[in-house]
Scaffold this motif. Structure first.
Motif, PDB file in Angstrom:
ATOM      1  N   ALA A  43      12.124   4.430   2.595  1.00  8.72           N
ATOM      2  CA  ALA A  43      12.927   3.140   1.614  1.00  8.72           C
ATOM      3  C   ALA A  43      12.929   2.135   2.404  1.00  8.72           C
ATOM      4  CB  ALA A  43      13.883   4.029   0.891  1.00  8.72           C
ATOM      5  N   VAL A  44      13.121   1.014   1.798  1.00  7.43           N
ATOM      6  CA  VAL A  44      13.576  -0.388   2.590  1.00  7.43           C
ATOM      7  C   VAL A  44      14.512  -1.102   1.450  1.00  7.43           C
ATOM      8  CG1 VAL A  44      12.843  -2.668   3.640  1.00  7.43           C
ATOM      9  CG2 VAL A  44      11.354  -0.483   4.054  1.00  7.43           C
ATOM     10  N   ASN A  45      15.585  -1.361   1.876  1.00  2.00           N
ATOM     11  CA  ASN A  45      16.581  -2.047   1.178  1.00  2.00           C
ATOM     12  C   ASN A  45      16.936  -3.287   2.226  1.00  2.00           C
ATOM     13  OD1 ASN A  45      16.869  -0.675  -1.537  1.00  2.00           O
ATOM     14  ND2 ASN A  45      17.175   0.747  -0.031  1.00  2.00           N
ATOM     15  N   SER A  46      16.635  -4.641   1.369  1.00  2.83           N
ATOM     16  CA  SER A  46      17.178  -5.714   2.513  1.00  2.83           C
ATOM     17  C   SER A  46      17.312  -6.899   1.369  1.00  2.83           C
ATOM     18  CB  SER A  46      16.339  -6.114   3.588  1.00  2.83           C
ATOM     19  OG  SER A  46      15.075  -6.342   3.223  1.00  2.83           O
ATOM     20  N   ASP A  47      17.627  -7.918   2.204  1.00  2.00           N
ATOM     21  CA  ASP A  47      17.402  -9.247   0.975  1.00  2.00           C
ATOM     22  C   ASP A  47      16.333  -9.637   0.592  1.00  2.00           C
ATOM     23  OD1 ASP A  47      20.011  -9.330   1.527  1.00  2.00           O
ATOM     24  OD2 ASP A  47      20.373 -10.632   3.189  1.00  2.00           O
ATOM     25  N   SER A  48      15.022  -9.188   1.480  1.00  2.00           N
ATOM     26  CA  SER A  48      13.845  -9.762   0.998  1.00  2.00           C
ATOM     27  C   SER A  48      12.966  -8.581   0.326  1.00  2.00           C
ATOM     28  CB  SER A  48      13.024 -10.411   2.295  1.00  2.00           C
ATOM     29  OG  SER A  48      13.096  -9.450   3.236  1.00  2.00           O
ATOM     30  N   ILE A  49      13.330  -7.227   0.674  1.00  2.06           N
ATOM     31  CA  ILE A  49      12.585  -6.309   0.244  1.00  2.06           C
ATOM     32  C   ILE A  49      13.358  -5.141  -0.308  1.00  2.06           C
ATOM     33  CG2 ILE A  49      11.044  -4.364   1.047  1.00  2.06           C
ATOM     34  CD1 ILE A  49      10.032  -6.177   3.650  1.00  2.06           C
ATOM     35  N   ASN A  50      13.079  -4.723  -1.255  1.00  5.90           N
ATOM     36  CA  ASN A  50      13.867  -3.548  -2.126  1.00  5.90           C
ATOM     37  C   ASN A  50      12.440  -2.260  -2.563  1.00  5.90           C
ATOM     38  OD1 ASN A  50      15.372  -1.767  -3.459  1.00  5.90           O
ATOM     39  ND2 ASN A  50      16.014  -2.924  -4.935  1.00  5.90           N
ATOM     40  N   ARG A  51      12.225  -1.258  -1.780  1.00  7.41           N
ATOM     41  CA  ARG A  51      11.220  -0.455  -2.136  1.00  7.41           C
ATOM     42  C   ARG A  51      11.725   0.863  -1.910  1.00  7.41           C
ATOM     43  NH1 ARG A  51       7.726  -1.540   2.075  1.00  7.41           N
ATOM     44  NH2 ARG A  51       8.254  -0.058   3.268  1.00  7.41           N
ATOM     45  N   ALA A  52      11.406   1.807  -2.794  1.00  6.72           N
ATOM     46  CA  ALA A  52      11.792   3.066  -2.896  1.00  6.72           C
ATOM     47  C   ALA A  52      10.858   3.627  -1.826  1.00  6.72           C
ATOM     48  CB  ALA A  52      11.919   3.780  -4.150  1.00  6.72           C
ATOM     49  N   ALA A  53      11.310   5.229  -1.377  1.00  7.13           N
ATOM     50  CA  ALA A  53      10.443   5.804  -0.439  1.00  7.13           C
ATOM     51  C   ALA A  53       9.030   6.324  -1.464  1.00  7.13           C
ATOM     52  CB  ALA A  53      11.404   6.936  -0.065  1.00  7.13           C
ATOM     53  N   CYS A  54       7.986   6.497  -0.817  1.00  2.00           N
ATOM     54  CA  CYS A  54       7.004   6.621  -1.333  1.00  2.00           C
ATOM     55  C   CYS A  54       5.805   7.130  -0.677  1.00  2.00           C
ATOM     56  CB  CYS A  54       6.193   5.567  -2.225  1.00  2.00           C
ATOM     57  SG  CYS A  54       5.951   4.014  -1.074  1.00  2.00           S
ATOM     58  N   PHE A  55       4.714   7.538  -0.945  1.00  2.00           N
ATOM     59  CA  PHE A  55       3.513   7.905  -0.097  1.00  2.00           C
ATOM     60  C   PHE A  55       2.465   6.892  -0.105  1.00  2.00           C
ATOM     61  CE2 PHE A  55       5.349  11.907  -1.547  1.00  2.00           C
ATOM     62  CZ  PHE A  55       5.808  12.454  -0.335  1.00  2.00           C
ATOM     63  N   GLY A  56       1.803   6.668   0.921  1.00  3.38           N
ATOM     64  CA  GLY A  56       0.743   5.697   1.120  1.00  3.38           C
ATOM     65  C   GLY A  56      -0.619   6.387   1.613  1.00  3.38           C
ATOM     66  N   ALA A  57      -1.819   5.739   1.161  1.00  7.23           N
ATOM     67  CA  ALA A  57      -3.216   6.237   1.489  1.00  7.23           C
ATOM     68  C   ALA A  57      -4.037   5.119   1.331  1.00  7.23           C
ATOM     69  CB  ALA A  57      -3.445   7.327   0.412  1.00  7.23           C
ATOM     70  N   HIS A  58      -5.203   5.358   1.908  1.00  9.15           N
ATOM     71  CA  HIS A  58      -6.393   4.429   2.083  1.00  9.15           C
ATOM     72  C   HIS A  58      -7.000   4.945   0.934  1.00  9.15           C
ATOM     73  CE1 HIS A  58      -5.589   1.586   5.421  1.00  9.15           C
ATOM     74  NE2 HIS A  58      -4.920   2.902   5.999  1.00  9.15           N
ATOM     75  N   HIS A  59      -6.653   4.681  -0.485  1.00 13.44           N
ATOM     76  CA  HIS A  59      -7.279   5.255  -1.545  1.00 13.44           C
ATOM     77  C   HIS A  59      -8.927   4.908  -1.628  1.00 13.44           C
ATOM     78  CE1 HIS A  59      -3.591   6.931  -3.296  1.00 13.44           C
ATOM     79  NE2 HIS A  59      -3.069   5.457  -2.780  1.00 13.44           N
ATOM     80  N   GLN A  60      -9.584   5.843  -2.201  1.00 14.36           N
ATOM     81  CA  GLN A  60     -10.967   5.385  -2.828  1.00 14.36           C
ATOM     82  C   GLN A  60     -10.756   4.503  -3.740  1.00 14.36           C
ATOM     83  OE1 GLN A  60     -13.402   8.611  -3.463  1.00 14.36           O
ATOM     84  NE2 GLN A  60     -12.834  10.044  -1.951  1.00 14.36           N
ATOM     85  N   HIS A  61     -11.919   3.428  -3.816  1.00 16.76           N
ATOM     86  CA  HIS A  61     -11.805   2.582  -4.869  1.00 16.76           C
ATOM     87  C   HIS A  61     -11.728   2.839  -6.028  1.00 16.76           C
ATOM     88  CE1 HIS A  61     -12.881  -1.505  -6.395  1.00 16.76           C
ATOM     89  NE2 HIS A  61     -13.560  -1.229  -7.546  1.00 16.76           N
TER      90      HIS A  61
END
Length: 266
Positions: A43-61
């Motif tokens: 997670a990121v919480n700042s003046d410019s970014i507010n993003r909850a924890a999550c999972f990333g992936a290079h998904h198929q199209h």
């Protein structure tokens, strides 16, 4: 994604599960829909970014689980902020360096900068995995002038999925994608080591960065957060070793012999 599939038990986990046992899950996560490798994004919480924890992936199209957009940073201009180390009298690799079959001289006293040349080659390989098979040649010299490589580019470029015993000990250009980053911490922070894992750290290849190189790597690429390397593409000039359990580990001699293609998160 708020959930990922835990490969070992074939069940879904969420970010809370991951944070409770990161060592158990790291490198063993997949997208539940397209099956591509996944990693944890804090997670990121700042003046410019507010993003909850999550999972990333290079998904198929077209994968419907893709909730984040990963934007490749393909600006390889030497003024780019990613590489903050400047070496005297450096000749940065010009655009189109690898699109000629004539062998460019890299390194030595008057050759092109190795790091910027590797970074340019990585972008080509990410767009076309067979890019090195077009007849290009290379010549690589150490700072002393000693010849390290000379010949067809295709004979030296190896994707991490293709590493075998024939690549042990000799010098090659390895490339691939980092899935997760693991810091091995010691009582003295200056002794901390870094493992850049392709996936399952127990079986799949990893790039090992020892304590001496770790500081140089962080400085060269201005890595305020090492987690930024999760999901990144990499290329390195180095050697492969193999453990008694059959796991391949890649090693570099200097931080200038590795380059990254990072992804911004949107």
């Amino acid at each position: 994604m708020q959930q990922a599939r835990f490969l070992t038990e074939q069940r879904l986990i969420n970010t809370t599960d991951y944070l409770s046992a990161a060592e158990r899950y790291r490198g063993l996560l997949l997208c539940p829909l397209c099956g591509e490798k996944a990693w944890f994004i804090k997670a990121v919480n700042s003046d410019s970014i507010n993003r909850a924890a999550c999972f990333g992936a290079h998904h198929q199209h077209g994968c419907e689980a893709a909730t984040l957009r990963l934007n490749a940073e393909d600006d390889v201009n030497p003024s780019h902020k990613a590489d903050t180390v400047r070496e005297p009298s450096t000749r940065y690799a010009p655009a189109g360096l690898w699109q000629s079959i004539k062998a460019p001289q890299l390194g030595g006293s008057d050759g092109y900068d190795v790091n910027s040349a590797l970074r340019q080659l990585l972008s080509h390989l990410c767009r076309n995995a067979d890019f090195a098979a077009q007849g290009q040649k290379l010549r690589l010299l150490a700072a002393s002038g000693r010849e390290l490589m000379a010949g067809k580019l295709a004979d030296y470029v190896v994707h991490v999925n293709d590493i075998s015993d024939k690549h042990l000990e000799a010098l090659y250009i390895f490339w691939g994608r980092i899935n997760n980053v693991n810091e091995r911490e010691f009582d003295n922070p200056e002794d901390d080591e870094l493992w850049l894992n392709i996936g399952d750290y127990r079986k799949e290849p990893s790039v090992f960065i020892d304590a001496d190189l770790r500081g140089s790597l962080v400085k060269r690429f201005n890595l305020a957060d090492l987690d930024a390397l999760s999901g990144a593409d990499f290329i390195l000039l180095g050697h492969a070793g193999k453990s008694a359990h059959g796991k391949f580990t890649l090693h570099i001699a200097m931080s200038k012999y590795i380059a990254f293609r990072l992804y911004g998160i949107a």
